[in-house]
Motif scaffolding. Sequence first.
Motif, short mmCIF file in Angstrom:
data_model
loop_
_atom_site.label_atom_id
_atom_site.label_comp_id
_atom_site.label_asym_id
_atom_site.label_seq_id
_atom_site.Cartn_x
_atom_site.Cartn_y
_atom_site.Cartn_z
N SER A 103 5.52 11.06 -11.72
CA SER A 103 4.07 9.99 -12.48
C SER A 103 5.32 8.79 -11.61
O SER A 103 4.65 7.27 -12.11
N THR A 104 6.52 8.73 -11.81
CA THR A 104 7.28 7.29 -11.19
C THR A 104 6.41 6.85 -9.91
O THR A 104 6.36 5.54 -9.91
N ILE A 105 6.09 7.85 -9.32
CA ILE A 105 6.20 7.42 -8.05
C ILE A 105 4.74 6.72 -7.48
O ILE A 105 4.19 5.88 -7.08
N ASP A 106 3.52 7.43 -9.28
CA ASP A 106 2.21 6.84 -8.59
C ASP A 106 2.69 5.56 -9.11
O ASP A 106 1.50 4.42 -8.87
N HIS A 107 3.18 4.62 -9.93
CA HIS A 107 3.33 3.88 -10.32
C HIS A 107 3.36 2.58 -9.16
O HIS A 107 3.52 1.70 -9.37
N VAL A 108 3.94 3.28 -7.97
CA VAL A 108 4.01 2.22 -7.17
C VAL A 108 2.47 2.39 -5.88
O VAL A 108 2.47 2.36 -5.48
N THR A 109 2.66 4.47 -5.42
CA THR A 109 1.70 4.11 -4.21
C THR A 109 0.11 4.79 -5.44
O THR A 109 -0.68 5.38 -4.24
N GLY A 110 0.26 4.20 -6.49
CA GLY A 110 -0.90 5.59 -7.39
C GLY A 110 -2.06 4.91 -6.79
O GLY A 110 -3.15 4.93 -6.83
N HIS A 111 -2.57 3.76 -6.06
CA HIS A 111 -3.62 2.90 -5.95
C HIS A 111 -4.06 2.99 -3.98
O HIS A 111 -5.76 2.57 -4.22
N LEU A 112 -3.08 3.48 -3.48
CA LEU A 112 -3.51 3.58 -2.37
C LEU A 112 -4.47 4.05 -1.59
O LEU A 112 -4.24 5.50 -2.61
N GLU A 113 -5.04 4.56 -0.59
CA GLU A 113 -5.91 5.72 -0.12
C GLU A 113 -5.40 6.64 0.63
O GLU A 113 -4.12 5.92 1.36
N LEU A 114 -6.59 7.50 0.40
CA LEU A 114 -5.27 8.95 1.41
C LEU A 114 -5.16 8.08 2.56
O LEU A 114 -6.44 7.43 3.32
N LEU A 115 -5.14 8.96 3.92
CA LEU A 115 -4.24 9.01 5.38
C LEU A 115 -5.75 9.24 6.29
O LEU A 115 -5.57 10.51 5.49
#
Length: 247
Positions: free
Chosen positions: A235-247
């Motif tokens: 959940s903490t990491i999602d604050h940084v990368t949650g908006h990014l598309e999967l590779l």
Amino acid sequence: MTFEVRLHQPQSVNSRLETNPKPVCIDLQPYQTVQACERADILNNGGFSDDVFNVISTLLADNNQRFVSEVEAIELVTQVRLQSNRCILKLKPAGRHSGSRVLLFDTQKPSRKQSMAEAQVPNIKQVIVMRHDLKMRRGKQIAQGAHASMSFLTRKLQSKSSICMDNFTHNEQTWIMGSFAKVCVRCNSEEELMAIHDKAIELGLEVHLITDSGRTEFHGQPTRTCLAIGPDDASTIDHVTGHLELL
């Protein structure tokens, strides 16, 4: 998966070893077709379990009757049904004249206490952010992502020469002892990559930025290709990368 099996039977210490090679074709999943042709000296096996070794052993021993007995002794599931929160499996050996037996498995929902214990297991992951604008070859992306993922281990080794579990945080230990979940996402520029890097640092997350030397791509120019965040609380990491598309 096809391989040749040889049975070595020394007659004496100084004698020449006798060999009796026979082809064995094992499909890890049972299919209706086989890779090798049907012949008396070829074993085609669908599926895999400990029984496979017994079957192969009897094939090599040239004991046809025992070979048939081994195959017939393997239990097959002939019936599956649910009854009162139990799964009932009816097992029957492959041989026609053998009896069958029944196994019972509990299918009851876990108790409230069990559910609470499972809920307390932290969700830990590592996220790898790859620059999509560089149009790297797939193999290059995999190599760069591997560099990023391993950096949280290799950097510690480079600085300490030896490490133990005490050198890792609780979340990192959970990740190492678990399934080391990874998620690969993409960004579209160096500026976006660095913004992600800086935001992760602000949140106290471990971040490892990878700069490629440029010897095989990028015309010899050192290039920032990707980074890895964590492993840490998802959940903490999602604050940084949650908006990014999967590779």
